[in-house]
Design a protein around this motif. Structure first.
Motif, mmCIF file in Angstrom:
data_model
loop_
_atom_site.group_PDB
_atom_site.id
_atom_site.type_symbol
_atom_site.label_atom_id
_atom_site.label_comp_id
_atom_site.label_asym_id
_atom_site.label_seq_id
_atom_site.Cartn_x
_atom_site.Cartn_y
_atom_site.Cartn_z
ATOM 1 N N PRO A 1 13.823 -6.868 13.136
ATOM 2 C CA PRO A 1 13.215 -7.947 13.908
ATOM 3 C C PRO A 1 11.703 -7.729 14.022
ATOM 4 N N GLU A 2 10.972 -8.771 14.282
ATOM 5 C CA GLU A 2 9.516 -8.748 14.477
ATOM 6 C C GLU A 2 8.718 -8.676 13.186
ATOM 7 N N MET A 3 9.087 -7.737 12.302
ATOM 8 C CA MET A 3 8.299 -7.479 11.104
ATOM 9 C C MET A 3 9.220 -6.773 10.110
ATOM 10 N N SER A 4 9.120 -7.127 8.843
ATOM 11 C CA SER A 4 9.958 -6.461 7.839
ATOM 12 C C SER A 4 9.461 -5.035 7.597
ATOM 13 N N GLY A 5 10.323 -4.217 7.039
ATOM 14 C CA GLY A 5 9.920 -2.864 6.676
ATOM 15 C C GLY A 5 8.758 -2.844 5.706
ATOM 16 N N PRO A 6 8.790 -3.682 4.640
ATOM 17 C CA PRO A 6 7.638 -3.716 3.741
ATOM 18 C C PRO A 6 6.340 -4.141 4.427
ATOM 19 N N ALA A 7 6.412 -5.075 5.362
ATOM 20 C CA ALA A 7 5.204 -5.485 6.093
ATOM 21 C C ALA A 7 4.690 -4.335 6.958
ATOM 22 N N LEU A 8 5.611 -3.617 7.593
ATOM 23 C CA LEU A 8 5.228 -2.447 8.380
ATOM 24 C C LEU A 8 4.583 -1.404 7.479
ATOM 25 N N ALA A 9 5.200 -1.135 6.351
ATOM 26 C CA ALA A 9 4.650 -0.149 5.415
ATOM 27 C C ALA A 9 3.251 -0.562 4.946
ATOM 28 N N ASP A 10 3.081 -1.829 4.592
ATOM 29 C CA ASP A 10 1.758 -2.306 4.173
ATOM 30 C C ASP A 10 0.714 -2.060 5.250
ATOM 31 N N ARG A 11 1.097 -2.335 6.472
ATOM 32 C CA ARG A 11 0.156 -2.166 7.592
ATOM 33 C C ARG A 11 -0.235 -0.697 7.766
ATOM 34 N N LEU A 12 0.740 0.193 7.704
ATOM 35 C CA LEU A 12 0.442 1.610 7.911
ATOM 36 C C LEU A 12 -0.255 2.224 6.700
ATOM 37 N N VAL A 13 0.166 1.841 5.508
ATOM 38 C CA VAL A 13 -0.464 2.352 4.287
ATOM 39 C C VAL A 13 -1.915 1.888 4.185
ATOM 40 N N SER A 14 -2.228 0.734 4.752
ATOM 41 C CA SER A 14 -3.619 0.260 4.716
ATOM 42 C C SER A 14 -4.551 1.197 5.489
ATOM 43 N N THR A 15 -4.014 1.924 6.461
ATOM 44 C CA THR A 15 -4.835 2.878 7.197
ATOM 45 C C THR A 15 -4.683 4.302 6.676
ATOM 46 N N GLN A 16 -3.580 4.583 6.000
ATOM 47 C CA GLN A 16 -3.353 5.910 5.410
ATOM 48 C C GLN A 16 -2.739 5.719 4.016
ATOM 49 N N PRO A 17 -3.582 5.508 2.997
ATOM 50 C CA PRO A 17 -3.104 5.165 1.655
ATOM 51 C C PRO A 17 -2.159 6.180 1.022
ATOM 52 N N ARG A 18 -2.219 7.426 1.451
ATOM 53 C CA ARG A 18 -1.358 8.458 0.869
ATOM 54 C C ARG A 18 -0.010 8.585 1.582
ATOM 55 N N LEU A 19 0.260 7.708 2.518
ATOM 56 C CA LEU A 19 1.528 7.743 3.262
ATOM 57 C C LEU A 19 2.690 7.487 2.315
#
Length: 118
Positions: free
Chosen positions: A51-69
């Motif tokens: 709910p709220e946000m898909s896993g890929p959208a969450l990953a995109d958001r976090l990877v945008s701040t830490q590209p090596r995640l």
């Protein structure tokens, strides 16, 4: 780890591989936790559908701040293909249901791969 279902967020599964587990029941909670601990996070374990946000959208958001995640997606439902590049060394997938040993093995596999700046 971001997963809406508590069965996967059972910390015993992941902590049994001697990793510190930061849990979040929702994507928004995961974003808040990540903001506090971003420098220490090596892997995002998230369901594809939440709910709220898909896993890929969450990953995109976090990877945008830490590209090596590194990201390990889990799901019991994949309609047509995976919503990420399966050739990316920083991203992987594990289908539900799975045994604890399969999750532990996949987490180690992903953590042991060389990181890239996706």
């Amino acid at each position: 780890m971001a997963d809406a279902q508590g069965d996967v967020r059972d910390g015993v599964m992941v902590e049994s591989i001697y990793q510190t587990l930061l849990e979040a029941a929702t994507p928004r909670a995961a974003v808040k936790v990540f903001a506090q601990y971003a420098a220490e996070v090596d892997l995002l374990l998230t369901d594809l559908v939440m709910p709220e946000m898909s896993g890929p959208a969450l990953a995109d958001r976090l990877v945008s701040t830490q590209p090596r995640l590194r990201v390990l997606f889990i799901s019991g439902y994949v309609a047509s293909g995976l919503p990420f590049d399966p050739d990316s060394p920083n991203m992987s997938f594990l289908s539900k249901p799975f045994q604890a040993s399969a999750l532990i093995g996949k987490v180690w596999e992903v953590l042991m791969r060389p990181r890239t700046n996706a």
